[in-house]
Design an enzyme around this catalytic site. Structure first.
Site, PDB file in Angstrom:
ATOM      1  N   TRP A  19      43.616   5.981   0.559  1.00 22.71           N
ATOM      2  CA  TRP A  19      43.953   6.114  -0.867  1.00 22.71           C
ATOM      3  C   TRP A  19      44.186   4.766  -1.534  1.00 22.71           C
ATOM      4  O   TRP A  19      44.830   3.888  -0.944  1.00 22.71           O
ATOM      5  CB  TRP A  19      45.249   6.937  -0.978  1.00 22.71           C
ATOM      6  CG  TRP A  19      45.900   6.872  -2.324  1.00 22.71           C
ATOM      7  CD1 TRP A  19      46.774   5.905  -2.756  1.00 22.71           C
ATOM      8  CD2 TRP A  19      45.744   7.783  -3.409  1.00 22.71           C
ATOM      9  NE1 TRP A  19      47.147   6.175  -4.049  1.00 22.71           N
ATOM     10  CE2 TRP A  19      46.540   7.322  -4.468  1.00 22.71           C
ATOM     11  CE3 TRP A  19      44.985   8.966  -3.595  1.00 22.71           C
ATOM     12  CZ2 TRP A  19      46.615   7.986  -5.699  1.00 22.71           C
ATOM     13  CZ3 TRP A  19      45.077   9.629  -4.806  1.00 22.71           C
ATOM     14  CH2 TRP A  19      45.885   9.137  -5.840  1.00 22.71           C
ATOM     15  N   ASN A  21      45.448   3.177  -5.575  1.00 26.08           N
ATOM     16  CA  ASN A  21      45.676   3.351  -7.010  1.00 26.08           C
ATOM     17  C   ASN A  21      45.760   1.993  -7.692  1.00 26.08           C
ATOM     18  O   ASN A  21      44.863   1.157  -7.483  1.00 26.08           O
ATOM     19  CB  ASN A  21      46.788   4.352  -7.344  1.00 26.08           C
ATOM     20  CG  ASN A  21      48.151   4.127  -6.757  1.00 26.08           C
ATOM     21  OD1 ASN A  21      48.342   4.231  -5.557  1.00 26.08           O
ATOM     22  ND2 ASN A  21      49.139   3.830  -7.583  1.00 26.08           N
ATOM     23  N   ASP A  22      46.754   1.760  -8.507  1.00 30.26           N
ATOM     24  CA  ASP A  22      46.762   0.632  -9.449  1.00 30.26           C
ATOM     25  C   ASP A  22      46.279  -0.728  -8.907  1.00 30.26           C
ATOM     26  O   ASP A  22      46.689  -1.145  -7.821  1.00 30.26           O
ATOM     27  CB  ASP A  22      48.195   0.363  -9.950  1.00 30.26           C
ATOM     28  CG  ASP A  22      48.949   1.604 -10.313  1.00 30.26           C
ATOM     29  OD1 ASP A  22      48.397   2.714 -10.222  1.00 30.26           O
ATOM     30  OD2 ASP A  22      50.129   1.468 -10.679  1.00 30.26           O
ATOM     31  N   TRP A  81      55.645  -1.038  -4.893  1.00 28.10           N
ATOM     32  CA  TRP A  81      54.874  -0.502  -6.009  1.00 28.10           C
ATOM     33  C   TRP A  81      54.343  -1.621  -6.897  1.00 28.10           C
ATOM     34  O   TRP A  81      54.473  -2.791  -6.572  1.00 28.10           O
ATOM     35  CB  TRP A  81      55.735   0.510  -6.784  1.00 28.10           C
ATOM     36  CG  TRP A  81      55.964   1.784  -6.014  1.00 28.10           C
ATOM     37  CD1 TRP A  81      55.701   2.026  -4.686  1.00 28.10           C
ATOM     38  CD2 TRP A  81      56.504   3.003  -6.527  1.00 28.10           C
ATOM     39  NE1 TRP A  81      56.043   3.312  -4.361  1.00 28.10           N
ATOM     40  CE2 TRP A  81      56.539   3.937  -5.465  1.00 28.10           C
ATOM     41  CE3 TRP A  81      56.978   3.403  -7.793  1.00 28.10           C
ATOM     42  CZ2 TRP A  81      57.018   5.247  -5.641  1.00 28.10           C
ATOM     43  CZ3 TRP A  81      57.455   4.696  -7.968  1.00 28.10           C
ATOM     44  CH2 TRP A  81      57.471   5.605  -6.898  1.00 28.10           C
ATOM     45  N   ASP A 146      57.055  -1.734 -12.537  1.00 34.57           N
ATOM     46  CA  ASP A 146      55.795  -2.382 -12.924  1.00 34.57           C
ATOM     47  C   ASP A 146      55.992  -3.607 -13.827  1.00 34.57           C
ATOM     48  O   ASP A 146      55.484  -3.646 -14.958  1.00 34.57           O
ATOM     49  CB  ASP A 146      54.847  -1.361 -13.592  1.00 34.57           C
ATOM     50  CG  ASP A 146      54.732  -0.045 -12.825  1.00 34.57           C
ATOM     51  OD1 ASP A 146      54.940  -0.067 -11.595  1.00 34.57           O
ATOM     52  OD2 ASP A 146      54.453   0.991 -13.453  1.00 34.57           O
TER      53      ASP A 146
HETATM   54  C1  FRU Z   1      51.032   4.106 -11.776  1.00 32.32           C
HETATM   55  C2  FRU Z   1      52.197   4.092 -10.801  1.00 32.32           C
HETATM   56  C3  FRU Z   1      53.164   2.966 -11.105  1.00 32.32           C
HETATM   57  C4  FRU Z   1      53.824   2.744  -9.778  1.00 32.32           C
HETATM   58  C5  FRU Z   1      52.692   2.964  -8.812  1.00 32.32           C
HETATM   59  C6  FRU Z   1      53.101   3.577  -7.500  1.00 32.32           C
HETATM   60  O1  FRU Z   1      49.918   4.756 -11.252  1.00 32.32           O
HETATM   61  O2  FRU Z   1      52.851   5.341 -10.804  1.00 32.32           O
HETATM   62  O3  FRU Z   1      54.062   3.256 -12.149  1.00 32.32           O
HETATM   63  O4  FRU Z   1      54.379   1.468  -9.653  1.00 32.32           O
HETATM   64  O5  FRU Z   1      51.765   3.828  -9.466  1.00 32.32           O
HETATM   65  O6  FRU Z   1      52.036   3.628  -6.615  1.00 32.32           O
END
Ligand code: FRU
Length: 549
Positions: A19, A21-22, A81, A146
């Site tokens: 997986w 994400n950001d 994160w 963040d």
């Molecule tokens: C956005 C988020 C952020 C967080 C991260 C965790 O997609 O929810 O706010 O830091 O992903 O993976």
């Protein structure tokens, strides 16, 4: 054929498995582009989040390094994160990220490179004085994350914002520091809106047309304080809304003394603003690229299949192609365009020119493999008379409009555009198209849509139509351009030179590999002409091969 491999992207950023994400802390250091990203090293679902790390010389070919930041200390024991990098004036990059502590509180930590002479910046050190920003009494400790890149003020203070919420109010909580170590919360936030939680804020300057620098040139966040610069720049505040899962931005002014950002009046109230992308694009982050003096935007595109599918595939999530972003000449919006390096992947080329498409007709673009391709087309509308009447109430609902007037619904001027990742019998197809409406005899509205409702035989998956309006003077130009990056399960489109962008994820069953076709269609009453269409097969770059260490 194994669907899992057929749907993997060829040139969009993706690790070999699991997986993501950001995008986190993008930067340029000693000749290399760095990209960190949220990663689960144990599976294809969100969890166990760490900062994975890759480097590139051209934003196209990527080498994977060992993870940069992972839980090692109480202040990040439950997860590392999202966050950002700030370049200190002495050339030292510092990461600030959100750690999840033993109480599941969100706190902000810093990490410094262990060895500044290593261009790969393989190893990061977390000082003992972490966490450096903790949620005070007034802050919801599970909605405080963040941190942005920091900017330096004429008063000798660093400033940055952290995303948060107070009840339904999304906020960019402002902090300042003299030494990047001790941080003090400002009395008021940089900005706020009644939108729910603000994730992944991004705050940066952009050059204005007419200023001394070229308006497409990027401006370093570090220069944000500089008063000479301030007169020829505007500021962009982007937030990722947890509630809608989209990224919104406004353009405005920043008053350093008052520590306030104010969106320009032209921007819709400022609670929402404009979308970077009207499709699947979230938690984006930009950085200033000193090598090419441009600002580059990274954004995450999640899967839209099911969790079971993701587990079966063994991977989930990609990054959209990095985009150069700059303020339009009029200042009304940002323009986004795939970084020029994308062109280095172009291989076999086909061209269609001066081809009329009569009402209700379509044709196939043949002679190349479109499953992994780049396409640029220019459409000319001869006659706008047949444009359908636009109801002003539709202004706020492009997506609903596209759902009702999808690519099968005949129109006056349009729908015209592409069917991509289409099976030869057109049973499977994703439509990317335009439709022109008229508000009165001289004014028109252009809608750009992405309709994936027929993209796959598979019925379980999430297939919303996506749409945005395109800010062009169609009465004057009678022309609209479209660039679409096709990459197995990605359809990433840039309308009118990057004024409106839509990325979607689709999962065809039949239109895969060599069986994926590209068509141009016109379902409007008025004839359309394709004056030029160029399409290229795209080579597969090195994508996150692990660097032997
Ligand atoms: C956005 C988020 C952020 C967080 C991260 C965790 O997609 O929810 O706010 O830091 O992903 O993976």
């Amino acid at each position: 054929k194994e669907v899992a491999t057929e749907l993997r992207t060829g040139y969009h950023f993706q690790p070999p498995k699991h997986w993501i994400n950001d995008p986190n802390g993008p930067m340029y250091y000693k000749g290399l582009y760095h990209l960190f990203y949220q990663y689960n090293p144990k599976g294809a679902v969100w969890g166990n989040i760490i900062w994975a790390h890759s480097v590139s010389t051209d934003l196209i070919h990527w080498v994977a390094l060992q993870p940069a930041i992972y839980p090692t200390r109480p202040f990040d024991v439950n997860g590392c994160w999202s966050g950002s990098v700030t370049m200190l004036p002495n050339g030292v990059p510092v990461i600030m990220y959100t750690g999840i502590d033993p109480h599941k509180h969100q706190v902000q930590n810093v990490a410094y490179p262990a060895n500044l002479s290593d261009p790969f910046l393989r190893e990061w050190v977390k000082p003992d004085y972490n966490p450096i920003i903790i949620p005070d009494r007034d802050i919801n400790a599970s909605a405080f994350r963040d941190p942005t890149t920091a900017w330096y003020g004429p008063d000798g203070h660093w400033r940055l914002v952290v995303g948060s919420k107070e009840n339904m109010r999304g906020t960019a909580v402002l902090y300042r520091s003299r030494d990047f170590k001790k941080w003090i919360k400002a009395r008021h936030s940089l900005h706020a809106g009644l939108t729910g939680m603000w994730e992944c804020p991004d705050f940066f300057p952009v050059a204005v047309a007419g200023g001394s620098r070229h308006h497409q040139s990027g401006v370093d966040t570090a220069e944000l304080h500089n008063r000479v610069v301030a007169e020829e720049v505007k500021y962009v505040l982007k937030v990722s809304l947890e509630l809608t899962r989209y990224d919104y931005y406004t353009v405005g002014t920043y008053d350093h003394d008052k520590e306030r950002y104010t969106p320009d009046p032209a921007f819709p109230d400022n609670d929402y603003g404009l979308r970077y992308d009207y499709g699947d694009f979230y938690a984006s982050k930009s950085f200033f690229d000193p090598a090419k003096k441009r600002r580059v935007l990274w954004g995450w595109a999640n899967e839209s299949d099911t969790v079971v599918d993701d587990q079966h595939k063994g991977w989930a999530g990609i990054q959209a192609m990095p985009r150069k972003i700059f303020l339009s000449r009029s200042g009304a919006q940002l323009i986004q365009w795939p970084v020029e390096e994308v062109k280095s992947l172009r291989a076999k080329h086909v061209n269609v020119s001066n081809k009329a498409i009569k009402s209700g007709k379509y044709f196939e673009v043949t002679g190349f493999k479109s499953v992994q391709s780049d396409m640029e087309a220019v459409f000319v509308i001869r006659n706008l008379d047949k444009a359908e009447k636009f109801d002003p109430s539709w202004r706020t609902n492009a997506q609903g409009l596209c759902k009702n007037f999808n690519s099968h619904v005949k129109g006056g001027v349009g729908p015209f555009g592409l069917w991509v990742l289409a099976s030869d019998d057109l049973e499977e197809r994703t439509a990317v198209f335009f439709r022109v409406f008229k508000t009165n005899d001289t004014n028109y509205v252009v809608l750009m849509c992405n309709d994936p409702t027929r993209s796959s035989y598979e019925s379980q998956i999430y297939r919303p139509t996506f749409a945005g309006f395109v800010n062009v003077d169609i009465a004057k130009t009678k022309t609209i351009t479209l660039r679409t990056l096709i990459d197995h399960s990605v359809v990433e489109s840039f309308g009118a030179g990057g004024r409106t962008c839509i990325l979607t994820r689709v999962y065809p069953k039949k239109a895969i590999g060599d069986d994926a076709h590209l068509f141009v269609f016109n379902n409007g009453e008025s004839d359309i002409k394709v004056t030029n269409l160029h399409a290229w097969e795209m080579k597969t770059p090195t994508m996150n091969k692990l660097l032997e260490q």
